[in-house]
Write a protein that holds these residues in place. Structure first.
Motif, PDB file in Angstrom:
ATOM      1  N   ASP A  58      84.882  55.512 -13.024  1.00  0.00           N
ATOM      2  CA  ASP A  58      85.592  55.301 -11.775  1.00  0.00           C
ATOM      3  C   ASP A  58      84.895  54.199 -10.975  1.00  0.00           C
ATOM      4  OD1 ASP A  58      86.833  55.382  -9.315  1.00  0.00           O
ATOM      5  OD2 ASP A  58      86.708  57.558  -9.099  1.00  0.00           O
ATOM      6  N   GLN A  59      85.635  53.200 -10.560  1.00  0.00           N
ATOM      7  CA  GLN A  59      85.052  52.078  -9.837  1.00  0.00           C
ATOM      8  C   GLN A  59      84.349  52.524  -8.554  1.00  0.00           C
ATOM      9  OE1 GLN A  59      87.782  48.889  -9.112  1.00  0.00           O
ATOM     10  NE2 GLN A  59      86.303  47.647  -7.986  1.00  0.00           N
ATOM     11  N   LYS A  60      84.836  53.606  -7.943  1.00  0.00           N
ATOM     12  CA  LYS A  60      84.248  54.092  -6.699  1.00  0.00           C
ATOM     13  C   LYS A  60      82.810  54.582  -6.891  1.00  0.00           C
ATOM     14  CE  LYS A  60      88.733  55.489  -4.816  1.00  0.00           C
ATOM     15  NZ  LYS A  60      89.568  56.641  -4.352  1.00  0.00           N
ATOM     16  N   THR A  61      82.456  54.934  -8.117  1.00  0.00           N
ATOM     17  CA  THR A  61      81.107  55.443  -8.381  1.00  0.00           C
ATOM     18  C   THR A  61      80.129  54.326  -8.775  1.00  0.00           C
ATOM     19  OG1 THR A  61      81.485  55.832 -10.761  1.00  0.00           O
ATOM     20  CG2 THR A  61      82.149  57.581  -9.226  1.00  0.00           C
ATOM     21  N   MET A  62      80.653  53.106  -8.938  1.00  0.00           N
ATOM     22  CA  MET A  62      79.816  52.000  -9.408  1.00  0.00           C
ATOM     23  C   MET A  62      79.089  51.316  -8.249  1.00  0.00           C
ATOM     24  SD  MET A  62      82.401  50.091 -12.049  1.00  0.00           S
ATOM     25  CE  MET A  62      83.457  51.009 -13.170  1.00  0.00           C
ATOM     26  N   PRO A  63      77.879  50.813  -8.514  1.00  0.00           N
ATOM     27  CA  PRO A  63      77.216  49.982  -7.507  1.00  0.00           C
ATOM     28  C   PRO A  63      77.960  48.657  -7.385  1.00  0.00           C
ATOM     29  CG  PRO A  63      76.012  49.910  -9.567  1.00  0.00           C
ATOM     30  CD  PRO A  63      77.099  50.937  -9.745  1.00  0.00           C
ATOM     31  N   ARG A  64      77.779  47.968  -6.272  1.00  0.00           N
ATOM     32  CA  ARG A  64      78.413  46.670  -6.124  1.00  0.00           C
ATOM     33  C   ARG A  64      77.797  45.693  -7.115  1.00  0.00           C
ATOM     34  NH1 ARG A  64      81.720  45.834  -1.918  1.00  0.00           N
ATOM     35  NH2 ARG A  64      81.497  43.580  -2.034  1.00  0.00           N
ATOM     36  N   PRO A  65      78.611  44.849  -7.747  1.00  0.00           N
ATOM     37  CA  PRO A  65      78.046  43.826  -8.641  1.00  0.00           C
ATOM     38  C   PRO A  65      77.089  42.923  -7.865  1.00  0.00           C
ATOM     39  CG  PRO A  65      80.434  43.982  -8.901  1.00  0.00           C
ATOM     40  CD  PRO A  65      80.089  44.781  -7.680  1.00  0.00           C
ATOM     41  N   ILE A  66      76.139  42.346  -8.557  1.00  0.00           N
ATOM     42  CA  ILE A  66      75.182  41.465  -7.887  1.00  0.00           C
ATOM     43  C   ILE A  66      75.368  40.030  -8.357  1.00  0.00           C
ATOM     44  CG2 ILE A  66      73.533  43.376  -7.761  1.00  0.00           C
ATOM     45  CD1 ILE A  66      71.792  41.701  -9.742  1.00  0.00           C
ATOM     46  N   GLU A  67      75.045  39.105  -7.461  1.00  0.00           N
ATOM     47  CA  GLU A  67      75.056  37.690  -7.803  1.00  0.00           C
ATOM     48  C   GLU A  67      73.728  37.316  -8.448  1.00  0.00           C
ATOM     49  OE1 GLU A  67      75.834  35.199  -4.451  1.00  0.00           O
ATOM     50  OE2 GLU A  67      77.637  36.294  -3.855  1.00  0.00           O
ATOM     51  N   LEU A  68      73.784  36.369  -9.375  1.00  0.00           N
ATOM     52  CA  LEU A  68      72.555  35.855  -9.971  1.00  0.00           C
ATOM     53  C   LEU A  68      71.898  34.803  -9.077  1.00  0.00           C
ATOM     54  CD1 LEU A  68      73.798  37.354 -12.393  1.00  0.00           C
ATOM     55  CD2 LEU A  68      73.065  35.467 -13.853  1.00  0.00           C
ATOM     56  N   ARG A  69      72.693  34.144  -8.275  1.00  0.00           N
ATOM     57  CA  ARG A  69      72.208  33.055  -7.430  1.00  0.00           C
ATOM     58  C   ARG A  69      71.047  33.515  -6.536  1.00  0.00           C
ATOM     59  NH1 ARG A  69      73.524  30.798  -2.305  1.00  0.00           N
ATOM     60  NH2 ARG A  69      74.735  32.687  -1.883  1.00  0.00           N
ATOM     61  N   ASN A  70      70.018  32.675  -6.483  1.00  0.00           N
ATOM     62  CA  ASN A  70      68.824  32.897  -5.653  1.00  0.00           C
ATOM     63  C   ASN A  70      67.941  34.045  -6.142  1.00  0.00           C
ATOM     64  OD1 ASN A  70      69.446  30.757  -3.936  1.00  0.00           O
ATOM     65  ND2 ASN A  70      70.631  32.072  -2.551  1.00  0.00           N
ATOM     66  N   LYS A  71      68.203  34.546  -7.338  1.00  0.00           N
ATOM     67  CA  LYS A  71      67.319  35.553  -7.923  1.00  0.00           C
ATOM     68  C   LYS A  71      66.214  34.866  -8.727  1.00  0.00           C
ATOM     69  CE  LYS A  71      69.817  39.204  -6.655  1.00  0.00           C
ATOM     70  NZ  LYS A  71      71.003  38.580  -6.077  1.00  0.00           N
ATOM     71  N   LYS A  72      65.249  35.662  -9.183  1.00  0.00           N
ATOM     72  CA  LYS A  72      64.137  35.146  -9.976  1.00  0.00           C
ATOM     73  C   LYS A  72      64.141  35.780 -11.364  1.00  0.00           C
ATOM     74  CE  LYS A  72      61.030  34.364  -6.036  1.00  0.00           C
ATOM     75  NZ  LYS A  72      59.716  34.714  -5.441  1.00  0.00           N
ATOM     76  N   ALA A  73      63.976  34.950 -12.372  1.00  0.00           N
ATOM     77  CA  ALA A  73      63.923  35.440 -13.753  1.00  0.00           C
ATOM     78  C   ALA A  73      62.605  35.049 -14.390  1.00  0.00           C
ATOM     79  CB  ALA A  73      65.079  34.866 -14.566  1.00  0.00           C
ATOM     80  N   ILE A  74      62.135  35.911 -15.287  1.00  0.00           N
ATOM     81  CA  ILE A  74      60.957  35.576 -16.085  1.00  0.00           C
ATOM     82  C   ILE A  74      61.316  35.745 -17.554  1.00  0.00           C
ATOM     83  CG2 ILE A  74      59.935  37.903 -16.032  1.00  0.00           C
ATOM     84  CD1 ILE A  74      57.191  36.357 -15.700  1.00  0.00           C
ATOM     85  N   ILE A  75      60.930  34.765 -18.347  1.00  0.00           N
ATOM     86  CA  ILE A  75      61.235  34.750 -19.774  1.00  0.00           C
ATOM     87  C   ILE A  75      59.928  34.800 -20.532  1.00  0.00           C
ATOM     88  CG2 ILE A  75      62.339  33.468 -21.642  1.00  0.00           C
ATOM     89  CD1 ILE A  75      64.002  32.066 -19.372  1.00  0.00           C
ATOM     90  N   ILE A  76      59.720  35.862 -21.297  1.00  0.00           N
ATOM     91  CA  ILE A  76      58.481  36.000 -22.062  1.00  0.00           C
ATOM     92  C   ILE A  76      58.725  35.451 -23.455  1.00  0.00           C
ATOM     93  CG2 ILE A  76      56.779  37.598 -23.006  1.00  0.00           C
ATOM     94  CD1 ILE A  76      58.821  38.580 -19.965  1.00  0.00           C
ATOM     95  N   GLY A  77      58.089  34.322 -23.744  1.00  0.00           N
ATOM     96  CA  GLY A  77      58.290  33.625 -25.005  1.00  0.00           C
ATOM     97  C   GLY A  77      59.155  32.411 -24.802  1.00  0.00           C
ATOM     98  N   ALA A  78      58.528  31.230 -24.776  1.00  0.00           N
ATOM     99  CA  ALA A  78      59.268  29.987 -24.488  1.00  0.00           C
ATOM    100  C   ALA A  78      59.477  29.170 -25.757  1.00  0.00           C
ATOM    101  CB  ALA A  78      58.537  29.166 -23.426  1.00  0.00           C
TER     102      ALA A  78
END
Length: 249
Positions: A58-78
């Motif tokens: 049920d959509q009412k039970t879901m958290p709001r989707p989040i934007e990726l913009r302005n977030k921080k990512a870390i990648i282990i293994g380049a």
């Protein structure tokens, strides 16, 4: 000379083979595009609640989707996969950080480069954590309870590398404690993951069965590497994608 079409080579490393003069090559770099695509698909299916819609929740039970913009990512293994992930996720407006004990290309899509010893400190600030590291005796179960509980609360974890890098019990704990807002894994230990495994009961977990390395183009790239290396081997020249057998990748 031994060639493995895939990137993972840990199952080859008997002591006799490692100490022998036999050269080993593999498919690293050429598996970057499709694995990076898959990593992004896993993340977006979680952040946009696609996985929940697939389950018919049920959509009412879901958290709001989040934007990726302005977030921080870390990648282990380049390596080939990690750099392709960096390129893709940076286009979403994400600040990209990579962890690798080797020097990495100075690409505009990478904001910061850290070494493995820095990981447990910098991971506390990251919204998205991608694992694209090789499996070695040093990296085995590196994502243990201590590491997972150091994640930023509400972060997302994606693994398209090797299942044995991750302690799945620690992942379950991170989900129960709400440290992890979502988990996407294409690999697991054990593999394949049984259909009654506790992780499959979480609505914010997406599991695929080691398919990130498959695409309509990867066999063509693999053939090109093998063809070129056969020519080089016959001419006594340096091969492409030589594996450091002592380092394990």
């Amino acid at each position: 000379w031994v060639h493995n079409p895939g990137a993972g080579v840990e199952h080859f490393f008997s002591e006799k083979f490692v100490s022998s003069p036999i050269i080993m090559t593999n498919g690293r770099l050429i598996q970057g595009p499709e694995c990076a695509d898959h990593a992004m698909a896993l993340l977006l299916s979680l952040t946009r609640n696609i996985s929940r819609f697939v389950l018919g929740l049920d959509q009412k039970t879901m958290p709001r989707p989040i934007e990726l913009r302005n977030k921080k990512a870390i990648i282990i293994g380049a390596g080939g996969i990690g750099l392709n992930i960096a390129e893709r996720i940076s286009s979403f407006g994400v600040s990209v950080n990579v962890v690798d004990n080797n020097a990495v290309p100075m690409l505009p899509c990478i904001n910061n480069h850290y070494f493995l010893d820095d990981l447990i400190e910098v991971i506390t600030k990251m919204d998205f954590v991608f694992c694209s590291a090789p499996l070695t005796y040093k990296s085995y179960k590196m994502f243990d309870k201590k590491m997972i509980m150091s994640f930023k609360k509400g972060s997302y974890f994606v693994n398209v590398s090797r299942g044995a890098l991750v302690d799945l019990d620690a992942i379950q704990l991170g989900l129960k404690e709400r440290i992890l807002a979502g988990v996407g894994i294409d690999v697991s230990d054990p593999e394949p993951l049984s259909y009654n495994h506790p992780l499959r009961k979480f609505e914010n977990v997406v599991i695929t069965n080691h398919i990130a390395g498959l695409s309509d183009q990867n066999r063509l790239r693999s053939l090109e590497i093998v063809s070129e290396n056969i020519k080089r081997f016959c001419r006594g020249e340096t091969l492409i994608n030589v594996v450091d057998k002592r380092a394990g990748y």
